[in-house]
Scaffold this active site. Structure first.
Site, PDB file in Angstrom:
ATOM      1  N   LYS A 116      47.020 -18.270  95.067  1.00  0.00           N
ATOM      2  CA  LYS A 116      45.800 -17.867  95.791  1.00  0.00           C
ATOM      3  C   LYS A 116      44.992 -19.047  96.311  1.00  0.00           C
ATOM      4  O   LYS A 116      44.325 -18.920  97.344  1.00  0.00           O
ATOM      5  CB  LYS A 116      44.931 -16.978  94.896  1.00  0.00           C
ATOM      6  CG  LYS A 116      45.655 -15.745  94.332  1.00  0.00           C
ATOM      7  CD  LYS A 116      46.249 -14.843  95.406  1.00  0.00           C
ATOM      8  CE  LYS A 116      47.172 -13.795  94.821  1.00  0.00           C
ATOM      9  NZ  LYS A 116      47.932 -13.054  95.837  1.00  0.00           N
ATOM     10  N   GLU A 200      34.769 -18.864  93.718  1.00  0.00           N
ATOM     11  CA  GLU A 200      34.279 -18.304  94.982  1.00  0.00           C
ATOM     12  C   GLU A 200      32.864 -17.798  94.782  1.00  0.00           C
ATOM     13  O   GLU A 200      32.542 -17.264  93.712  1.00  0.00           O
ATOM     14  CB  GLU A 200      35.149 -17.108  95.431  1.00  0.00           C
ATOM     15  CG  GLU A 200      36.394 -17.482  96.195  1.00  0.00           C
ATOM     16  CD  GLU A 200      37.177 -16.254  96.664  1.00  0.00           C
ATOM     17  OE1 GLU A 200      36.700 -15.119  96.479  1.00  0.00           O
ATOM     18  OE2 GLU A 200      38.271 -16.450  97.194  1.00  0.00           O
ATOM     19  N   HIS A 235      39.696  -1.449  89.957  1.00  0.00           N
ATOM     20  CA  HIS A 235      40.730  -2.055  90.816  1.00  0.00           C
ATOM     21  C   HIS A 235      41.891  -1.116  91.122  1.00  0.00           C
ATOM     22  O   HIS A 235      42.901  -1.523  91.688  1.00  0.00           O
ATOM     23  CB  HIS A 235      41.247  -3.377  90.231  1.00  0.00           C
ATOM     24  CG  HIS A 235      40.149  -4.376  89.997  1.00  0.00           C
ATOM     25  ND1 HIS A 235      39.343  -4.819  91.012  1.00  0.00           N
ATOM     26  CD2 HIS A 235      39.701  -4.973  88.870  1.00  0.00           C
ATOM     27  CE1 HIS A 235      38.454  -5.666  90.525  1.00  0.00           C
ATOM     28  NE2 HIS A 235      38.635  -5.770  89.222  1.00  0.00           N
ATOM     29  N   ARG A 292      54.071  -6.738 100.542  1.00  0.00           N
ATOM     30  CA  ARG A 292      54.923  -5.573 100.300  1.00  0.00           C
ATOM     31  C   ARG A 292      54.418  -4.412 101.144  1.00  0.00           C
ATOM     32  O   ARG A 292      53.338  -4.481 101.730  1.00  0.00           O
ATOM     33  CB  ARG A 292      54.817  -5.164  98.821  1.00  0.00           C
ATOM     34  CG  ARG A 292      53.368  -4.811  98.459  1.00  0.00           C
ATOM     35  CD  ARG A 292      53.194  -4.207  97.087  1.00  0.00           C
ATOM     36  NE  ARG A 292      51.839  -3.698  96.918  1.00  0.00           N
ATOM     37  CZ  ARG A 292      50.803  -4.410  96.527  1.00  0.00           C
ATOM     38  NH1 ARG A 292      50.942  -5.685  96.249  1.00  0.00           N
ATOM     39  NH2 ARG A 292      49.604  -3.857  96.425  1.00  0.00           N
TER      40      ARG A 292
HETATM   41  C1  MV4 Z   1      35.717 -10.707  95.238  1.00  0.00           C
HETATM   42  C2  MV4 Z   1      34.599  -9.863  95.164  1.00  0.00           C
HETATM   43  C3  MV4 Z   1      33.378 -10.385  95.496  1.00  0.00           C
HETATM   44  N1  MV4 Z   1      33.274 -11.674  95.874  1.00  0.00           N
HETATM   45  N2  MV4 Z   1      35.550 -11.994  95.618  1.00  0.00           N
HETATM   46  C4  MV4 Z   1      38.891  -7.686  93.377  1.00  0.00           C
HETATM   47  C5  MV4 Z   1      40.334  -7.574  93.679  1.00  0.00           C
HETATM   48  C6  MV4 Z   1      40.745  -8.895  94.199  1.00  0.00           C
HETATM   49  N3  MV4 Z   1      41.617  -8.739  95.323  1.00  0.00           N
HETATM   50  C7  MV4 Z   1      39.483  -9.585  94.567  1.00  0.00           C
HETATM   51  N4  MV4 Z   1      38.406  -8.729  94.181  1.00  0.00           N
HETATM   52  C8  MV4 Z   1      37.130  -9.041  94.490  1.00  0.00           C
HETATM   53  N5  MV4 Z   1      36.939 -10.289  94.919  1.00  0.00           N
HETATM   54  C9  MV4 Z   1      34.361 -12.441  95.921  1.00  0.00           C
HETATM   55  N6  MV4 Z   1      34.227 -13.714  96.271  1.00  0.00           N
HETATM   56  C10 MV4 Z   1      34.771  -8.577  94.750  1.00  0.00           C
HETATM   57  C11 MV4 Z   1      36.052  -8.145  94.402  1.00  0.00           C
HETATM   58  C12 MV4 Z   1      36.108  -6.808  93.947  1.00  0.00           C
HETATM   59  C13 MV4 Z   1      36.804  -5.841  94.661  1.00  0.00           C
HETATM   60  C14 MV4 Z   1      37.485  -6.130  95.827  1.00  0.00           C
HETATM   61  C15 MV4 Z   1      38.166  -5.172  96.501  1.00  0.00           C
HETATM   62  C16 MV4 Z   1      38.173  -3.871  96.023  1.00  0.00           C
HETATM   63  C17 MV4 Z   1      37.531  -3.566  94.883  1.00  0.00           C
HETATM   64  C18 MV4 Z   1      36.829  -4.536  94.182  1.00  0.00           C
HETATM   65  C19 MV4 Z   1      36.169  -4.188  93.013  1.00  0.00           C
HETATM   66  C20 MV4 Z   1      35.498  -5.135  92.327  1.00  0.00           C
HETATM   67  C21 MV4 Z   1      35.473  -6.452  92.779  1.00  0.00           C
END
Ligand code: MV4
Length: 503
Positions: A116, A200, A235, A292
């Site tokens: 990542k 981040e 998630h 995928r």
């Molecule tokens: C984040 C975020 C807020 N700020 N990054 C969760 C899954 C992963 N792909 C990254 N995720 C997140 N990253 C920053 N800098 C909030 C999430 C996140 C989230 C993202 C997508 C869908 C659902 C989520 C639920 C909680 C947190």
């Protein structure tokens, strides 16, 4: 085009791939675990091979056995579906080294996106926006603190080898950071064998919007628009839709271009998804790439009219994308609900057991992708998803109404399901208004009496009669091979009504 492919997966996605193969005249080889001897994907394929025991580790994750089975059945390619080995770069490489085609990206592209921090750097040099944060993996709490103070609290600590939210830590204040840095790092080390973490800035109340891309081996890359995936719980996505009510055409074009650039930057081929988060000011940031075909791909299929599995097969066989970006049209609105055998009134506890009665929804604008039917067991071994229900409508309102109507048509007996929960979302005023973020379920769903609000799907007299009828007739035992199975070789072929091309 391939004459025969092996599907290294089970359940609804194996069935999904088999369906397109049949339409294209491609023979299919299913593989199955001991738990899946009578599974739908096994019954639908032209050939099926048992590849091991009950657990995924002893069956669907057995790389050598899958490749040997493909060779032995003279399949030319392997479709990995999602989950299992679908994002395993070593497997993609091993398939290619065996002289077979992996229906997906190269192992090299997977590795670039699997790390990542490397992916973040790649995006930055490709001009794709990333969330403010560390340039690379962060070595110690002091360095983490310096970066956190630069971008401002709160910050997220993420595992370089992670993804999908695994091993993420939220540091709200400076005094929390050193401790959280250590736990995140040691958790990443034990979960992924790689303790590297990065920082981040935490984007508050974001939307999760992802773009479907397709890339062929001739340098053509297109996007098929977005999927709105903010309705999730821990998630785990619950409801996905396309288009997103947040985007206008201008923003869609900008994000789509960024998604195409993201795919180009890693030499990506085949179908993939670029995940973005969008903040309150409609700034979008690259989060990660899923290398995928995804669970929610049908919503894109329903609005574009394109069969993504067919396109995957054509790309893998060396074909050129049959359209340019400007020729892709989107029409109407599609919503997908994931129907799980989980009890939404008991903290979504998996509800294992036999599906004693199944009556599925149908009618105009409804699609159901499922890998289980009446009499099948929802077991502890696999994801307890029963079906994906997809509703298409001319606009969002019609799609929502159609989805509610279709969900209410289900008759499922034997396990608890998330249907009442899906209906609760579809009736929530904020969802209907298109006003929600990734915290919607967490913020709104607590101590909701689903039975009271939705009129739980209780069996009608007719359904009950059907269940009783079913139970009065002995069901096929769960673990006996069908008459046409040859248990000595583990190979069986269907005879008669299906194509049976021996060898
Ligand atoms: C984040 C975020 C807020 N700020 N990054 C969760 C899954 C992963 N792909 C990254 N995720 C997140 N990253 C920053 N800098 C909030 C999430 C996140 C989230 C993202 C997508 C869908 C659902 C989520 C639920 C909680 C947190």
């Amino acid at each position: 085009m391939f004459r025969k492919i092996l599907i290294a997966n089970r359940g609804e996605i194996a069935v999904r791939v088999i369906r397109t193969c049949r339409e294209m005249g491609i023979d299919t080889v299913a593989v199955y675990s001991q738990a899946d001897r009578l599974a739908l994907h096994v019954r639908m394929a032209d050939e099926a091979y048992e590849i091991g025991g009950y657990s995924p580790r002893e069956s669907y994750l057995m790389q050598e056995r899958l490749i040997a089975t493909a060779k032995r059945s003279s399949a030319e390619a392997i479709h990995p579906g999602y989950g299992f080995l679908s994002e395993n770069a070593e497997f993609a490489d091993a398939v290619a080294a065996a002289g077979l085609v992996f229906i997906g990206p190269s192992g090299e592209a997977m590795r670039k996106m699997g790390d990542k921090t490397a992916a973040r750097q790649l995006m930055q040099s490709a001009g794709v926006p990333t969330v403010p944060g560390s340039k690379d993996a962060v070595d110690d709490p002091e360095e983490a603190m310096a970066i956190a103070e630069q971008v401002g609290f709160p910050v997220l600590i993420k595992a370089s080898a992670g993804g999908g939210g695994k091993g993420m830590r939220l540091a709200a204040r400076a005094e929390d950071l050193p401790e959280l840095f250590k736990t995140a790092s040691s958790e990443a080390r034990s979960a992924f064998g790689d303790g590297r973490v990065y920082i981040e800035k935490y984007v508050e109340n974001p939307r999760h919007i992802e773009f479907q891309i397709l890339a062929d081996h001739h340098g053509n890359v297109v996007h098929l628009g977005e999927r709105e995936c903010s309705i999730q719980r821990r998630h785990q996505k619950v409801i996905e839709e396309s288009p997103s009510s947040l985007l206008d055409e201008k923003m869609r074009a900008q994000m789509g271009e960024a998604a195409v650039e993201a795919a180009r930057s890693c030499g990506y081929t085949n179908a993939g998804t670029i995940e973005f988060i969008v903040d309150k000011n409609r700034n979008f940031y690259f989060l990660e790439m899923n290398t995928r075909l995804q669970v929610e791909h049908p919503v894109t299929e329903m609005v574009t009219g394109l069969d993504l599995v067919r396109l995957q097969l054509e790309i893998a066989a060396g074909g050129k994308l049959p359209f340019r970006q400007g020729q892709i049209e989107r029409r109407g609105h599609a919503i997908e609900c994931r129907v799980y055998a989980e009890d939404p009134e008991n903290n979504f506890l998996p509800s294992i057991g036999r599906l004693t009665h199944v009556q599925r929804p149908g009618g105009f604008g409804i699609r159901e992708d499922s890998g289980v039917g009446e009499g099948d067991e929802i077991s502890i071994y696999y994801d307890p998803m029963i079906a994906k229900l997809i509703a298409w409508g001319a606009d969002r309102d019609e799609a929502i109404r159609r989805m509610r109507r279709a969900l209410a048509e289900y008759e499922l007996a034997g396990v608890r399901t998330t249907i009442p929960f899906c209906l609760w979302v579809l009736n929530h005023p904020n969802f209907v208004a298109g006003e929600f973020d990734t915290h919607f379920v967490q913020n709104e769903f607590h101590d909701v009496q689903l039975s009271a609000t939705n009129g739980r799907i209780d069996l009608t007299a007719a359904a009950l009669a059907a269940v009783l009828h079913q139970e009065s007739h002995a069901l096929e035992p769960a673990h006996s091979l069908p008459a046409h199975a040859d248990s000595s070789t583990g190979l069986w072929k269907l005879r008669g009504w299906k194509k049976n091309r021996q060898n």
